[in-house]
Write an enzyme that holds these catalytic residues in place. Sequence first.
Site, PDB file in Angstrom:
ATOM      1  N   SER A   1       0.823  -1.205   0.000  1.00 54.51           N
ATOM      2  CA  SER A   1       0.000   0.000   0.000  1.00 54.51           C
ATOM      3  C   SER A   1       0.864   1.264   0.000  1.00 54.51           C
ATOM      4  O   SER A   1       1.674   1.445  -0.903  1.00 54.51           O
ATOM      5  CB  SER A   1      -0.962  -0.058   1.179  1.00 54.51           C
ATOM      6  OG  SER A   1      -1.978   0.901   1.067  1.00 54.51           O
TER       7      SER A   1
ATOM      8  N   ASP B   1      -8.902  -6.781  -4.174  1.00 53.70           N
ATOM      9  CA  ASP B   1      -8.442  -5.564  -3.498  1.00 53.70           C
ATOM     10  C   ASP B   1      -9.393  -4.412  -3.827  1.00 53.70           C
ATOM     11  O   ASP B   1      -9.536  -4.026  -4.994  1.00 53.70           O
ATOM     12  CB  ASP B   1      -7.021  -5.230  -3.949  1.00 53.70           C
ATOM     13  CG  ASP B   1      -6.353  -4.171  -3.089  1.00 53.70           C
ATOM     14  OD1 ASP B   1      -7.061  -3.288  -2.558  1.00 53.70           O
ATOM     15  OD2 ASP B   1      -5.114  -4.215  -2.962  1.00 53.70           O
TER      16      ASP B   1
ATOM     17  N   HIS C   1      -6.625  -6.478   0.055  1.00 52.21           N
ATOM     18  CA  HIS C   1      -5.537  -5.516   0.259  1.00 52.21           C
ATOM     19  C   HIS C   1      -4.704  -5.992   1.439  1.00 52.21           C
ATOM     20  O   HIS C   1      -5.038  -5.739   2.605  1.00 52.21           O
ATOM     21  CB  HIS C   1      -6.132  -4.138   0.540  1.00 52.21           C
ATOM     22  CG  HIS C   1      -5.130  -3.029   0.507  1.00 52.21           C
ATOM     23  ND1 HIS C   1      -4.561  -2.573  -0.659  1.00 52.21           N
ATOM     24  CD2 HIS C   1      -4.605  -2.269   1.506  1.00 52.21           C
ATOM     25  CE1 HIS C   1      -3.736  -1.584  -0.389  1.00 52.21           C
ATOM     26  NE2 HIS C   1      -3.739  -1.379   0.927  1.00 52.21           N
TER      27      HIS C   1
END
Length: 339
Positions: free
Chosen positions: A42, A130, A165
């Site tokens: 991320s 995600d 994610h």
Amino acid sequence: MKITRTLAAAVIGIGLCSRASAVEPLPALGADPAHTSVSGLSSGAFMAVQYQVAYSGSVVGAGIVAGGPYYCAAGKLFNAASCMGHAPSRPLKPELMVRAAQGFAARGQIDPLDGLQHDRMIYVFSGTKDTIVYQRAVDATVSFFKEAGVPDGNLSYVNMVPAGHALITPSFGNDCPANASPYISHCTIAKYSYDQPGELLKFIYGPLNPPANPLGGNIITFNQREFASAATGMAGEAYAYVPQACAKGAACRIHVAFHGCKQSASVVGNDFYQKTSYNSWADANNIVVLYPQVNASTIPNNPQGCWDWFGYTGQNYAQKSGAQMLAVSAMINRLTSKP
């Protein structure tokens, strides 16, 4: 020094060889500066992209898990949604980001981009489930590196795993499709548990020894303030895993693992720096793993504890002179210095 029952139990639970020590300076280990790599999830993936591009002359590879291309936000928080794939009506244009990087390189603000064309290995991952950083954004990351001249054989894009994610580990964390804290999940592919730290490290470095179990090294807690003031948004303490051989003077490699937003130790405890498989691979292959830390803050304005990939520390954030970039570079220099 008094040790509480809770701390004593924690030490017993993780084993003496892998316990985190008291806060101390980051040691000079004489590690090999020619074999430094980075990875992240991320905002940590955006940071890994930044660091790989800016320091391409010395960083041999990157593992990018759910991260967008270099200088995507161009120093503006307004652009963050597009960079995460949340604005399909505003598609990303990697060629513009390459042009920006070329300009920085021409002015000496980052390393020349031809450094990316020489044995720099780039692993990129995007889970099909995600919903925080969509695949269209990660597709643009791959396009950026291709536009910058990274050969196809030096790029690995894993984009068919039904993961949310998260960093993917063999056994710890949420179920594979989750998009939730601690943003670490486990996924089974063809009856095997996917080991993302192992996969990205093998792609960067080539064949490695199997991960160690049990660990023989130590997690150290070090004073990060020596390298980064509070104005950088970075935490006062950070962590590193040091294999026993590295502590004794072996010429070890360095891997920097950048956590994601809401994933520093102040939020998820030791989940990122101890419960993923980075340390097991590092222990068996003489790799020091550096876990720098960013905490949520109001000054600078970083409420989710993200690495700076959009300019909250200043407009030079993606250059070698950026506050967080300088801090990480200084940590690496310490580890590669002679004891």
